[in-house]
Design an enzyme around this catalytic site. Structure first.
Site, PDB file in Angstrom:
ATOM      1  N   PRO A   2       0.823  -1.206   0.000  1.00 40.18           N
ATOM      2  CA  PRO A   2       0.000   0.000   0.000  1.00 40.18           C
ATOM      3  C   PRO A   2       0.858   1.257   0.000  1.00 40.18           C
ATOM      4  O   PRO A   2       1.605   1.510   0.938  1.00 40.18           O
ATOM      5  CB  PRO A   2      -0.817  -0.114   1.295  1.00 40.18           C
ATOM      6  CG  PRO A   2      -0.657  -1.519   1.748  1.00 40.18           C
ATOM      7  CD  PRO A   2       0.639  -2.001   1.201  1.00 40.18           C
ATOM      8  N   GLU A   3       0.766   2.016  -1.079  1.00 40.12           N
ATOM      9  CA  GLU A   3       1.396   3.328  -1.150  1.00 40.12           C
ATOM     10  C   GLU A   3       0.259   4.339  -1.229  1.00 40.12           C
ATOM     11  O   GLU A   3      -0.887   3.982  -0.962  1.00 40.12           O
ATOM     12  CB  GLU A   3       2.329   3.393  -2.370  1.00 40.12           C
ATOM     13  CG  GLU A   3       3.377   2.279  -2.332  1.00 40.12           C
ATOM     14  CD  GLU A   3       4.283   2.231  -3.560  1.00 40.12           C
ATOM     15  OE1 GLU A   3       4.503   3.282  -4.180  1.00 40.12           O
ATOM     16  OE2 GLU A   3       4.756   1.129  -3.902  1.00 40.12           O
TER      17      GLU A   3
END
Length: 293
Positions: A2-3
């Site tokens: 997750p960015e």
DNA sequence: CAATCAACCTGGGTGC
DNA sequence: TGCACCCAGGTTGATT
């Protein structure tokens, strides 16, 4: 992993479903996920609170509570935040369940147990936020600002861009994509970029992140949105995890190296170590390699 | 100051 | 099929 685009997708979906709801209870299945405070204190401060606002700061999911405390969640590498009916089949790797009023619950699932949940008061959150750089998709992120920051750093550009103190939101996927888009080699010292390159990078960062958001994130390994659905951006990546595949711009095989301990993907022709003018392509000499003494 | 590396963890892939 | 091994990477912190 997750960015920013993945966290943004989760937040956008959770926002209308969580805001105004009350927290009815919490079940902790893996204690270390609760980083602060102790589980007992967390329970006491959390139950009965209304979720006023759901938003994002960098890669953190932030929930403002009616008590002025903030619930702050970081998914790290394999974390998921799933909005489920109480009766839904259990999700593998669930570490913490936040029970809402009504039939729904929020499940924090995390295979590798790196993700953390914190409950912070005003001052603690202010300090956390102050330790982070500007939001790349906001007006706080400007070309002038980026120019100034890069001019002061001798570190490799990829490492600077991954450092959340300078700029939030980029992780290993989008940083490789942004550097490719800008035609900049990941190992270039930040302060060697010329004005043209910094400007290209500025736009490339925003383009890479916006593109990821438009596709609801990249699902390579473990990322799923709040409904358990994958994103679509993995089909549109230009270099990340495409070692050996043809560069979408020039056809040269994409290479993989390690920079700062991270797998790094780039096109050796479009992203040369030595910057070249756009109008000329410097081809490597046949006997460019000199034995090192 | 910059670079490297270990630590935190475990699923999933590889090679034999 | 089993098993040893290694890799993935966000963040922090210690070491070179």
């Amino acid at each position: 992993m997750p960015e920013l685009p993945e966290v943004q997708t989760i937040v956008a979906d959770l926002k209308p479903r969580l805001e105004g709801r009350k927290i009815a209870g919490i079940t902790v299945l893996w204690r270390p996920t609760i980083a602060q405070p102790q589980v007992e204190e967390l329970t006491e401060r959390l139950i009965g609170q209304r979720i006023e606002r759901v938003w994002r700061r960098g890669k953190y999911v932030v929930m403002d509570l009616s008590s002025d405390d903030r619930l702050v969640l970081h998914l790290r590498m394999t974390g998921r935040l799933l909005f489920r009916d109480r009766s839904a089949p259990e999700d593998r790797f669930t570490r913490v369940v936040i029970h809402l009023d009504g039939e729904q619950q929020l499940r924090f699932a995390d295979a590798r147990k790196f993700g953390r949940i914190r409950l912070l008061d005003d001052e603690q959150f202010r300090r956390l936020s102050a330790s982070l750089g500007p939001e790349p998709l906001s007006g706080d992120f400007t070309l002038d600002w980026l120019t100034e920051v890069l001019a002061r750093r001798g570190q490799r550009i990829k490492s600077v861009l991954l450092d959340q103190r300078y700029l939030v939101g980029l992780g290993n996927i989008y940083v490789d994509e942004a550097l490719f888009e800008a035609g900049i080699n990941p190992t270039r010292p930040a302060n060697t970029l010329n004005d043209d390159e910094v400007e290209r990078l500025f736009h490339a960062i925003r383009k890479a992140l916006s593109s990821g958001i438009a596709d609801r994130g990249t699902s390579f390994d473990s990322y799923l949105d709040a409904f358990g659905e994958p994103g679509q951006h993995q089909y549109r990546l230009q270099v990340y995890r495409r070692k050996g595949a043809a560069c979408p711009r020039c056809g040269t095989p994409i290479e993989r190296t390690v920079v700062g301990g991270r797998g790094t993907h780039f096109c050796p022709r479009c992203q040369p170590v030595t910057p070249s003018r756009a109008s000329e392509t410097v081809l490597p000499s046949r006997k460019a390699q000199q034995p090192q003494g």
